[in-house]
Write an enzyme that holds these catalytic residues in place. Structure first.
Site, PDB file in Angstrom:
ATOM      1  N   LYS A 290      -6.064  12.429 -17.742  1.00 52.39           N
ATOM      2  CA  LYS A 290      -6.095  13.331 -19.008  1.00 52.39           C
ATOM      3  C   LYS A 290      -4.716  13.409 -19.545  1.00 52.39           C
ATOM      4  O   LYS A 290      -4.228  12.589 -20.501  1.00 52.39           O
ATOM      5  CB  LYS A 290      -6.639  14.599 -18.663  1.00 52.39           C
ATOM      6  CG  LYS A 290      -7.753  14.534 -17.823  1.00 52.39           C
ATOM      7  CD  LYS A 290      -9.020  14.104 -18.523  1.00 52.39           C
ATOM      8  CE  LYS A 290     -10.225  13.849 -17.484  1.00 52.39           C
ATOM      9  NZ  LYS A 290     -10.454  14.882 -16.826  1.00 52.39           N
TER      10      LYS A 290
ATOM     11  N   ARG B 153       0.854  -1.264   0.089  1.00 50.78           N
ATOM     12  CA  ARG B 153      -0.214  -0.027  -0.141  1.00 50.78           C
ATOM     13  C   ARG B 153       0.745   1.123  -0.090  1.00 50.78           C
ATOM     14  O   ARG B 153       0.518   2.170  -0.405  1.00 50.78           O
ATOM     15  CB  ARG B 153      -0.882   0.070   1.252  1.00 50.78           C
ATOM     16  CG  ARG B 153      -2.256   0.727   0.994  1.00 50.78           C
ATOM     17  CD  ARG B 153      -3.022   0.757   2.080  1.00 50.78           C
ATOM     18  NE  ARG B 153      -3.520  -0.297   2.855  1.00 50.78           N
ATOM     19  CZ  ARG B 153      -3.030  -0.621   3.964  1.00 50.78           C
ATOM     20  NH1 ARG B 153      -2.607   0.300   4.534  1.00 50.78           N
ATOM     21  NH2 ARG B 153      -3.515  -1.743   4.527  1.00 50.78           N
TER      22      ARG B 153
ATOM     23  N   ASP C 120      -6.490  22.791  -9.132  1.00 49.24           N
ATOM     24  CA  ASP C 120      -6.736  21.751  -9.862  1.00 49.24           C
ATOM     25  C   ASP C 120      -6.143  22.329 -11.388  1.00 49.24           C
ATOM     26  O   ASP C 120      -6.671  23.211 -12.198  1.00 49.24           O
ATOM     27  CB  ASP C 120      -8.200  21.549 -10.191  1.00 49.24           C
ATOM     28  CG  ASP C 120      -8.506  20.369 -11.274  1.00 49.24           C
ATOM     29  OD1 ASP C 120      -7.843  20.011 -11.728  1.00 49.24           O
ATOM     30  OD2 ASP C 120      -9.758  19.773 -11.107  1.00 49.24           O
TER      31      ASP C 120
HETATM   32  C1  PLP Z   1     -11.150  14.858 -15.457  1.00 46.81           C
HETATM   33  C2  PLP Z   1     -10.902  15.897 -14.636  1.00 46.81           C
HETATM   34  C3  PLP Z   1     -10.939  15.657 -13.044  1.00 46.81           C
HETATM   35  C4  PLP Z   1     -11.218  14.533 -12.504  1.00 46.81           C
HETATM   36  O1  PLP Z   1     -10.305  13.440 -12.838  1.00 46.81           O
HETATM   37  P1  PLP Z   1     -10.577  11.855 -12.897  1.00 46.81           P
HETATM   38  O2  PLP Z   1      -9.381  11.212 -13.286  1.00 46.81           O
HETATM   39  O3  PLP Z   1     -11.627  11.532 -13.982  1.00 46.81           O
HETATM   40  O4  PLP Z   1     -11.106  11.396 -11.748  1.00 46.81           O
HETATM   41  C5  PLP Z   1     -10.862  16.793 -12.441  1.00 46.81           C
HETATM   42  N1  PLP Z   1     -10.587  18.103 -12.632  1.00 46.81           N
HETATM   43  C6  PLP Z   1     -10.541  18.254 -14.094  1.00 46.81           C
HETATM   44  C7  PLP Z   1     -10.242  19.680 -14.364  1.00 46.81           C
HETATM   45  C8  PLP Z   1     -10.698  17.426 -15.073  1.00 46.81           C
HETATM   46  O5  PLP Z   1     -10.734  17.557 -16.196  1.00 46.81           O
END
Ligand code: PLP
Length: 317
Positions: free
Chosen positions: A225, A75, A200
């Site tokens: 992404k 873990r 983010d």
């Molecule tokens: C896709 C995305 C997320 C979430 O990510 P996941 O890997 O799909 O959980 C968070 N913030 C932004 C800006 C995103 O495009």
């Protein structure tokens, strides 16, 4: 799952140069672990839940230190995950470490949970990725955290904060209307009040926008992404400086957050081509945005690289 510092970089890493590396070079070389995995360019998939020790003293040494980069239990990761975490740390000047999560949403949730407590106010930009809003309104609320949304275009930063404000979650460009936020200015206002700043950074990535050197405390990525880049792995990451690192790491461990070495390997492989892909994304997206502007059926195009788009100046800076 990985410390940027204090991790053995063995012979054959090719990282001996003292000259600061350019971001594109970092994407190709960061995270090499030759001392643990032999003279390889990329750390192989290292599967393990349990590790064996030569003797009790060796076990105690690994356990007592409770450090990343030492075998303890699955873990806590293995060289494959540590390599990716270290590479993402290296992409953010001023960062101390990176935790990996099974999705971007898990990364956002764990970052927030590591700094918030009941009674706190959380500020959230109104153009935030929708699941972040759902987390705030549907989950954090139950635990006594109040979320207040603000217009991403505001410049009256001082008016945002109150005595109970503990953290601010930013997104720039934001989903899905791509407003740009003046990150250094917001961070300066937040810092005066000891408010933790979280960004983010999924849309820009640390390749186009390093966050910690702009004043951000926690840089969050949905690696799903652009880092992974090939639509075959879900993953998230949070990168932070030394002050918040213990809290971030401890919270992730308490909540049992872990990613598989196979997924970490694919994410590392994706990272190696990040710079060329980001440049291609930039060119193609701008081409499409300009084409959309010429279409009679399109009322407005939001893309901060377009000179007439709000936030273009910040984007350029
Ligand atoms: C896709 C995305 C997320 C979430 O990510 P996941 O890997 O799909 O959980 C968070 N913030 C932004 C800006 C995103 O495009």
């Amino acid at each position: 799952m990985g410390l940027g510092q204090g991790y053995p970089q063995g012979a054959g890493c090719g990282l001996s140069s003292k000259k600061p590396q350019k971001p594109a070079t970092k994407t190709v070389t960061a995270g090499r672990k030759a001392s643990l995995t032999g003279p390889v360019v990329n750390v192989p998939v290292w599967r393990a839940s349990t590790h064996l020790y030569e003797n009790v003293a060796e076990l105690e040494a690994g356990k007592g230190r409770n450090e990343d980069g030492r075998f303890f239990y699955g873990r806590r990761g293995s060289p494959t995950q540590w390599s990716l975490a270290d590479a993402l740390t290296a992409m953010e000047p001023g960062a101390h470490g990176t935790m990996l999560y099974p999705s971007g949403v898990a990364a956002i949730a764990c970052a927030l949970l590591s700094v918030l407590k009941a009674g706190d106010v959380l500020l959230m930009t109104d153009n935030v990725y929708d699941p972040s809003r759902s987390l705030a309104d549907g989950f954090l609320k139950r635990f006594g955290v109040e979320t207040r949304y603000f217009d991403p275009r505001t410049t009256d930063y001082d008016a945002l904060f109150c005595d109970r404000t503990r953290a601010i979650l930013l997104e720039s460009p934001g989903s899905l209307t791509f407003e740009m936020q003046d990150i250094p200015a917001i961070c300066a206002a937040a810092k005066k009040r000891n408010v933790v700043t979280l960004l983010d950074n999924t849309w820009a990535t640390s390749y186009f926008h390093t966050a910690l050197d702009k004043g951000i405390d926690m840089a969050i990525l949905s690696c799903t992404k652009y880092i992974v880049g090939h639509s075959d792995v879900m993953m998230g990451s949070v990168t932070t400086h030394d002050k918040l690192w213990p809290k971030l790491r401890h919270t992730a461990q308490q909540l049992g957050q872990t990613v598989s070495p196979d997924d970490a390997y694919l994410a590392s492989r994706g990272l190696r081509t990040l710079s060329v892909r980001m440049k291609a994304h930039e060119t193609s997206a701008l081409h499409i945005a300009q084409w959309l502007q010429t279409q009679a059926d399109v009322a407005a195009v939001f893309h901060p690289a377009l000179p007439d788009c709000p936030g273009h100046d910040i984007w350029k800076r």
